[in-house]
Design a protein around this motif. Structure first.
Motif, PDB file in Angstrom:
ATOM      1  N   GLY A 108     -39.397  36.012  83.259  1.00  0.00           N
ATOM      2  CA  GLY A 108     -39.026  36.744  84.276  1.00  0.00           C
ATOM      3  C   GLY A 108     -40.367  37.544  84.770  1.00  0.00           C
ATOM      4  N   SER A 109     -41.309  37.856  83.728  1.00  0.00           N
ATOM      5  CA  SER A 109     -42.444  38.423  84.194  1.00  0.00           C
ATOM      6  C   SER A 109     -43.467  37.397  84.338  1.00  0.00           C
ATOM      7  CB  SER A 109     -42.974  39.202  82.991  1.00  0.00           C
ATOM      8  OG  SER A 109     -43.326  38.427  81.737  1.00  0.00           O
ATOM      9  N   PHE A 110     -43.247  36.268  84.848  1.00  0.00           N
ATOM     10  CA  PHE A 110     -44.190  35.299  85.282  1.00  0.00           C
ATOM     11  C   PHE A 110     -44.762  35.829  86.530  1.00  0.00           C
ATOM     12  CE2 PHE A 110     -45.169  31.160  87.288  1.00  0.00           C
ATOM     13  CZ  PHE A 110     -46.203  30.765  86.449  1.00  0.00           C
ATOM     14  N   ASP A 111     -46.127  35.660  86.585  1.00  0.00           N
ATOM     15  CA  ASP A 111     -47.045  35.898  87.813  1.00  0.00           C
ATOM     16  C   ASP A 111     -47.390  34.633  88.345  1.00  0.00           C
ATOM     17  OD1 ASP A 111     -48.392  37.071  89.835  1.00  0.00           O
ATOM     18  OD2 ASP A 111     -49.869  38.060  88.585  1.00  0.00           O
ATOM     19  N   LEU A 112     -46.822  34.221  89.281  1.00  0.00           N
ATOM     20  CA  LEU A 112     -46.983  32.908  90.026  1.00  0.00           C
ATOM     21  C   LEU A 112     -48.238  32.890  90.760  1.00  0.00           C
ATOM     22  CD1 LEU A 112     -45.790  30.114  90.915  1.00  0.00           C
ATOM     23  CD2 LEU A 112     -44.612  31.193  92.768  1.00  0.00           C
ATOM     24  N   ASP A 113     -48.793  34.023  91.476  1.00  0.00           N
ATOM     25  CA  ASP A 113     -49.961  34.112  92.192  1.00  0.00           C
ATOM     26  C   ASP A 113     -51.146  34.137  91.350  1.00  0.00           C
ATOM     27  OD1 ASP A 113     -48.750  34.445  94.784  1.00  0.00           O
ATOM     28  OD2 ASP A 113     -48.541  36.465  94.550  1.00  0.00           O
ATOM     29  N   ALA A 114     -51.150  34.757  90.212  1.00  0.00           N
ATOM     30  CA  ALA A 114     -51.900  34.502  88.956  1.00  0.00           C
ATOM     31  C   ALA A 114     -52.161  33.210  88.537  1.00  0.00           C
ATOM     32  CB  ALA A 114     -51.833  35.746  87.887  1.00  0.00           C
ATOM     33  N   PHE A 115     -51.029  32.620  88.304  1.00  0.00           N
ATOM     34  CA  PHE A 115     -51.000  31.108  87.678  1.00  0.00           C
ATOM     35  C   PHE A 115     -51.814  30.243  88.938  1.00  0.00           C
ATOM     36  CE2 PHE A 115     -48.947  27.048  87.700  1.00  0.00           C
ATOM     37  CZ  PHE A 115     -49.346  26.610  86.516  1.00  0.00           C
ATOM     38  N   ARG A 116     -51.510  30.399  90.035  1.00  0.00           N
ATOM     39  CA  ARG A 116     -52.034  29.712  91.191  1.00  0.00           C
ATOM     40  C   ARG A 116     -53.649  29.619  91.097  1.00  0.00           C
ATOM     41  NH1 ARG A 116     -48.175  31.459  95.398  1.00  0.00           N
ATOM     42  NH2 ARG A 116     -46.507  29.520  95.469  1.00  0.00           N
ATOM     43  N   ALA A 117     -54.067  31.002  90.966  1.00  0.00           N
ATOM     44  CA  ALA A 117     -55.503  31.487  91.185  1.00  0.00           C
ATOM     45  C   ALA A 117     -56.112  30.773  89.873  1.00  0.00           C
ATOM     46  CB  ALA A 117     -55.589  32.940  91.043  1.00  0.00           C
ATOM     47  N   THR A 118     -55.703  31.064  88.791  1.00  0.00           N
ATOM     48  CA  THR A 118     -56.050  30.725  87.346  1.00  0.00           C
ATOM     49  C   THR A 118     -56.311  28.995  87.298  1.00  0.00           C
ATOM     50  OG1 THR A 118     -54.862  32.329  86.450  1.00  0.00           O
ATOM     51  CG2 THR A 118     -55.740  30.548  84.759  1.00  0.00           C
ATOM     52  N   VAL A 119     -55.050  28.111  88.042  1.00  0.00           N
ATOM     53  CA  VAL A 119     -55.265  26.662  88.051  1.00  0.00           C
ATOM     54  C   VAL A 119     -56.591  26.408  89.102  1.00  0.00           C
ATOM     55  CG1 VAL A 119     -54.361  24.580  89.068  1.00  0.00           C
ATOM     56  CG2 VAL A 119     -53.052  26.317  87.509  1.00  0.00           C
TER      57      VAL A 119
END
Length: 174
Positions: A108-119
């Motif tokens: 539930g605390s997954f940050d989708l925008d941070a994941f996209r930026a990191t990828v």
């Protein structure tokens, strides 16, 4: 009679003024040529479904299923020695297994925008150039090993689901 002529002249003036301003405001929109050239240099790359094992105490606890899509620079992508899909899969393994970017226990605390930026950042660093312009997350799911062995009880969790733009067909009907 003068009232009738005055009214007619007034309607004529208002109509002409309306047409003049409508034509003045309806001029062709200004095209940002640099943005148009930049967009033309990009291509849509649909990613594969990547299955990444989630390793915990005593072995594999489950699997993360990810499907991502990308906007990439055509010229820079063509110059890469390793094909784009294989490099993307390797980077996903690095992020999801090596760095444990997604914690399944607290999905539930997954940050989708941070994941996209990191990828995006990781891929561009590995390519040595700004090959990837944008990352789209179609879906990220987690499936437990119990669900894989006995699929009757659903034990999977959708961590993230996004919208991926539809690729426009090439002009000329191909």
């Amino acid at each position: 009679m003068i009232k009738l002529i005055g009214t007619g002249v007034w309607i004529l003036v208002v109509t002409l003024a309306s047409v003049f301003f409508a034509l003045k405001m309806a001029s062709a929109p200004k095209v940002d040529t640099t943005a148009a050239e930049r967009e033309a240099a990009l291509e849509f790359v649909s990613g594969y479904v990547t299955t990444v094992p989630v390793i915990g105490e005593g072995g594999v606890n489950g699997y993360l299923l990810t499907k991502l899509a990308y906007k990439a620079n055509k010229e820079l992508a063509a110059k890469q020695v390793v094909p784009l899909p294989q490099m993307i899969t390797d980077e996903l393994y690095t992020l999801l297994v090596g760095k444990k970017m997604i914690d399944v226990a607290s999905a539930g605390s997954f940050d989708l925008d941070a994941f996209r930026a990191t990828v995006k950042e990781g891929l561009n660093r590995r390519f040595g150039a700004e090959v990837i312009d944008e990352v789209f997350v179609e879906q990220i799911d987690y499936i437990t090993t119990a669900a894989v062995q006995d699929p009757a009880p659903k034990r999977g969790v959708t961590i993230a689901k996004g919208k991926v733009p539809v690729e426009k067909p090439a002009e000329g009907g191909h």
